[in-house]
Design a protein around this motif. Structure first.
Motif, PDB file in Angstrom:
ATOM      1  N   ASP A  74       0.809  -1.223   0.000  1.00 40.81           N
ATOM      2  CA  ASP A  74       0.000   0.000   0.000  1.00 40.81           C
ATOM      3  C   ASP A  74       0.840   1.270   0.000  1.00 40.81           C
ATOM      4  N   GLN A  75       2.168   1.122   0.133  1.00 40.45           N
ATOM      5  CA  GLN A  75       3.039   2.290   0.013  1.00 40.45           C
ATOM      6  C   GLN A  75       3.147   2.702  -1.450  1.00 40.45           C
ATOM      7  N   LEU A  76       3.832   3.821  -1.658  1.00 43.15           N
ATOM      8  CA  LEU A  76       4.104   4.257  -3.024  1.00 43.15           C
ATOM      9  C   LEU A  76       4.882   3.176  -3.766  1.00 43.15           C
ATOM     10  N   PRO A  77       4.628   3.007  -5.063  1.00 47.48           N
ATOM     11  CA  PRO A  77       5.433   2.051  -5.832  1.00 47.48           C
ATOM     12  C   PRO A  77       6.842   2.595  -6.054  1.00 47.48           C
ATOM     13  N   SER A  78       7.671   1.809  -6.705  1.00 46.53           N
ATOM     14  CA  SER A  78       9.067   2.175  -6.928  1.00 46.53           C
ATOM     15  C   SER A  78       9.181   3.491  -7.693  1.00 46.53           C
ATOM     16  N   VAL A  79      10.321   4.170  -7.500  1.00 43.73           N
ATOM     17  CA  VAL A  79      10.596   5.387  -8.259  1.00 43.73           C
ATOM     18  C   VAL A  79      10.832   5.023  -9.727  1.00 43.73           C
ATOM     19  N   GLY A  80      11.453   3.872  -9.959  1.00 45.48           N
ATOM     20  CA  GLY A  80      11.717   3.405 -11.316  1.00 45.48           C
ATOM     21  C   GLY A  80      10.501   2.726 -11.926  1.00 45.48           C
ATOM     22  N   PRO A  81      10.640   2.174 -13.137  1.00 46.96           N
ATOM     23  CA  PRO A  81       9.489   1.649 -13.872  1.00 46.96           C
ATOM     24  C   PRO A  81       8.890   0.390 -13.255  1.00 46.96           C
ATOM     25  N   GLY A  82       7.548   0.326 -13.314  1.00 47.24           N
ATOM     26  CA  GLY A  82       6.823  -0.859 -12.877  1.00 47.24           C
ATOM     27  C   GLY A  82       6.269  -0.752 -11.472  1.00 47.24           C
ATOM     28  N   SER A  83       5.410  -1.723 -11.142  1.00 49.86           N
ATOM     29  CA  SER A  83       4.869  -1.881  -9.782  1.00 49.86           C
ATOM     30  C   SER A  83       5.032  -3.348  -9.426  1.00 49.86           C
ATOM     31  N   VAL A  84       6.274  -3.765  -9.212  1.00 44.31           N
ATOM     32  CA  VAL A  84       6.621  -5.180  -9.130  1.00 44.31           C
ATOM     33  C   VAL A  84       5.821  -5.908  -8.058  1.00 44.31           C
TER      34      VAL A  84
END
Length: 724
Positions: free
Chosen positions: A456-466
């Protein structure tokens, strides 16, 4: 060199003189404030304008308009400033002593001018062995001065070349280090390589150079570069690819050119395999390959049974509870059983639900069975915290994989996998697609994988939502812990985090001994002054803590009067005012001082410092043009030309705070942040605070953020690939 052209119609005036001091120089746009000695004028004159590079001691001629500044008095607002090397002994001494050349400070500048007079530049350039005639200059220092002088000459040529082609920037040092003496030749051949290869030079700057060099606005080379840039920018927004129509639309807007040219360029890129199309998305090839690798390896893992030795859970459970001194809840026991019977498992949940206790218990049982475990996390701070909670060494993922900056690859991969039976990865929500693919590639065929994080936290700064994509796919077993444990129930930070995550407003009515407060402020100035008071006085008094080290201001965004840029300037003046006797560095739009709190803004594998690492400036050496930054006790040296990698960190964005915990957090939240007011943003910011959290701002903004549970869409096909 040309400067601002927005001058008034007033008659132009001019002056010529020696630069006594460079009061301010913005390397991004060349804007400078110079103090100049002018013959016939008793007082030093102030000149403001744009110049690519300038040092004390240089001779300048400037044309512009005299203006009366309310705060700084009479100054020449220059439309053009031309610099030339100094010719007088005084100017040469100032020039050499300005820190321009490594190995020469004010002391050696004086000695050199006394020895060689006006011939000193010729001596350094052509007869450098004679520098050893000066007391204190041996072979080592002489070689350093000679090398620095040669580099500076090339850098200045590059800088003048860039400036003549429409760019005022101090990225010249990086261009020189990247391309060497072929720098100008490389730029002339294809200026768009700058946007790809040089951090800090974006497409627009490269495009400006390209047009100055005669590349037509409707050329295929420009359209190809624009398409690749648009996809690279999308990566920065978290996307792995873009739908074809959206990619074309964004690129046409970027270039301001005909859509037919962009469509033709796209077809050529696809034919050349510089881009790949997999319906519905167009990818950069490496990102598509990374998605495919994650999906294949995770499906294979999920299909395999556990290979752990037999474990009698009825005996292991009381044993591990005795070891930890903590009784496991029913949900934790079920999760423990699943972890011991699965080849791969995801453990997720918010703060206070027992993730740490569960992971520690799993590791104790498995290590008791001689299972070799490795632990990792995306950031140094997260790895350090994992070490503290488990008692086992945890490394950053890059360090674990033995990343090699020179080649951009990892020593640990499928050919030389990690030596482990179980790999535990914490803060998995922070891991992006490229990094996770590298991690899976290095996982041994027999090994198990345990992914831990708060989805539920923010996804990664880089690409994707692993982490989110893995959970949504349903391919991998997932344990979601929801029960808040008794020891955490007394924390209003934790209880309010769970309320926010459930779409409910936090409880704002706290007692005097609470660890969470909301201070309502409607006006920006009142919000700012309250934050300064909290950080400087009220929180340190309450917690007995260091205001710089232990308190972190977390802003939703960089821009605006309550963004990180302006808040950092205010907090720096409040917490670390300039001391006249100490050196400072004016670099890339910021002023860095001794003891300043700073953050690394991109991965630097050579220095082993990573995006999000926070440190303190421990030394500044103007002679060597170096600053030393202490990261958790490790001293790292930066050349002044590398300081675009760091930013002040009294205030950082919530995105940058991921994976970190701070004793106290102050979070400004107003309608000024309207575009970023999302539930997962506030939830992430709140859960960064360990002992104390204060939100300062508008209830309306808080309510809007809590109600907005729709995270921004990220274009990726990972979840679908996992299910395929």
């Amino acid at each position: 060199m040309r400067g601002d052209e927005n001058q008034s119609a007033a008659p132009q005036d001019g002056l010529a003189g020696m630069v006594e001091r460079v009061t301010y120089h913005n390397e991004e746009n060349g804007y400078s404030v110079l103090r100049v000695t002018v013959k016939g004028k008793r007082d030093i004159v102030t000149v403001v304008g744009n110049v690519a590079d300038v040092s004390a001691g240089e001779w300048i001629t400037a044309q512009g308009v005299w203006v009366q500044d309310r705060e700084h008095g009479l100054q020449l607002k220059a439309g053009s400033i031309h610099c030339s090397a100094p010719t007088s002994r005084e100017g040469i001494e100032k020039y050499l002593g300005s820190g321009l050349i490594k190995g020469i400070g004010p002391v050696y500048a004086k000695k050199l001018v006394e020895k060689f007079h006006e011939e000193v530049f010729t001596i350094i350039d052509q007869f450098s062995v004679r520098l050893e005639e000066v007391p204190g200059i041996g072979k080592g220092r002489r070689q350093k001065i000679r090398a620095a002088w040669a580099e500076q000459k090339v850098v200045r040529e590059i800088m003048l070349f860039l400036h003549a082609n429409g760019v005022s920037t101090n990225r010249a040092v990086r261009i020189y280090k990247t391309y060497g003496e072929a720098a100008m030749e490389t730029v002339r051949a294809n200026p768009y390589t700058l946007a790809k290869d040089i951090p800090g030079i974006g497409f627009k700057s490269a495009d400006t150079i390209a047009q100055k060099l005669g590349i037509a606005p409707d050329s295929i080379i420009r359209a190809r570069a624009g398409l690749i840039h648009t996809l690279a920018e999308a990566m920065g927004d978290g996307h792995c690819g873009l739908p074809r129509d959206l990619l074309l639309k964004k690129t046409v807007v970027l270039l301001g050119t005909d859509s037919a040219i962009v469509s033709e360029a796209l077809e050529r890129l696809l034919v050349d395999a510089d881009l790949v199309f997999e319906d519905p998305l167009i990818y950069l090839p490496a990102l598509r390959a990374a998605e495919q690798e994650i999906a294949t390896r995770m499906r294979n893992l999920a299909a395999k049974p556990s290979s752990y030795p037999p474990i009698a859970i009825e005996k292991a459970l009381p044993w591990v509870e005795g070891k930890t001194g903590k009784a496991l809840a029913i949900t934790q026991v079920e999760a423990l059983k699943q972890a011991l019977s699965s080849r791969v498992l995801v453990i997720t949940g918010g703060p206070g639900v027992g993730k740490t206790t569960l992971v520690h218990s799993i590791l104790l049982i498995l290590r008791g069975k001689k299972i070799h475990c490795l632990l990792c996390a995306p950031t140094g701070r997260a790895a350090k915290r994992l070490t503290e909670t488990t008692g086992l060494e945890a490394k950053t993922i890059h360090r674990l994989l033995e990343y090699q900056p020179a080649g951009g690859g990892c020593t640990r991969d499928a050919g030389r996998p990690l030596d482990c039976d179980l790999l535990v990865t914490d803060e998995t929500s922070m891991i992006d697609v490229p990094l996770f693919s590298k991690l899976l590639r290095a996982l041994p065929a027999h090994a198990h994988l345990l992914l831990v994080g708060d989805v539920d936290q923010l996804p990664s700064v880089g690409p994707g939502s692993v982490l989110g994509d893995i959970i949504r796919s349903g391919v991998v077993p997932v344990v979601r812990l929801t029960e808040i444990f008794r020891q955490a129930q007394g924390s209003r930070i934790i209880s309010n985090a769970h309320r926010i995550n459930a779409g409910q407003l936090p409880d704002l009515e706290g007692s005097a001994d609470s660890d969470f407060f909301f201070i309502e402020r409607e006006e920006v100035e009142a919000t700012r002054s309250t934050i300064l008071d909290l950080v400087k006085t009220r929180i340190p008094k309450r917690l007995g803590c260091d205001p710089v080290q232990d308190i972190q201001v977390l802003c939703p965004m960089n821009r605006g009067t309550l963004g990180t840029r302006q808040m950092n300037a205010l907090l720096q003046e409040t917490l670390n005012p300039r001391r006249p006797e100490e050196p400072v560095v004016e670099s890339f739009g910021s002023q860095f001082r001794l003891r300043d709190k700073v953050i690394q803004t991109r991965n630097n594998y050579d220095k082993e410092v990573f995006n999000g690492d926070i440190g303190r400036i421990s030394a500044i050496n103007p002679d060597e043009r170096e600053a030393t930054i202490s990261f958790d006790g490790r001293e790292v040296v930066y050349d002044f030309g590398e300081l675009d990698e760091i930013s002040p960190a009294y205030a950082i964005t919530i995105h940058k705070s991921q994976g970190s915990e701070f004793p106290a957090v102050v979070l400004p939240l107003t309608m000024q942040h309207y575009l970023l007011l999302q539930r997962n943003l506030i939830y992430t910011g709140l859960t960064r605070g360990k002992r104390f959290v204060v939100i300062v701002g508008e209830k309306k903004a808080l309510g809007l953020a809590v109600r907005n549970g729709q995270a921004a869409q990220r274009f990726s096909a990972l979840s679908e690939r996992l299910r395929a």
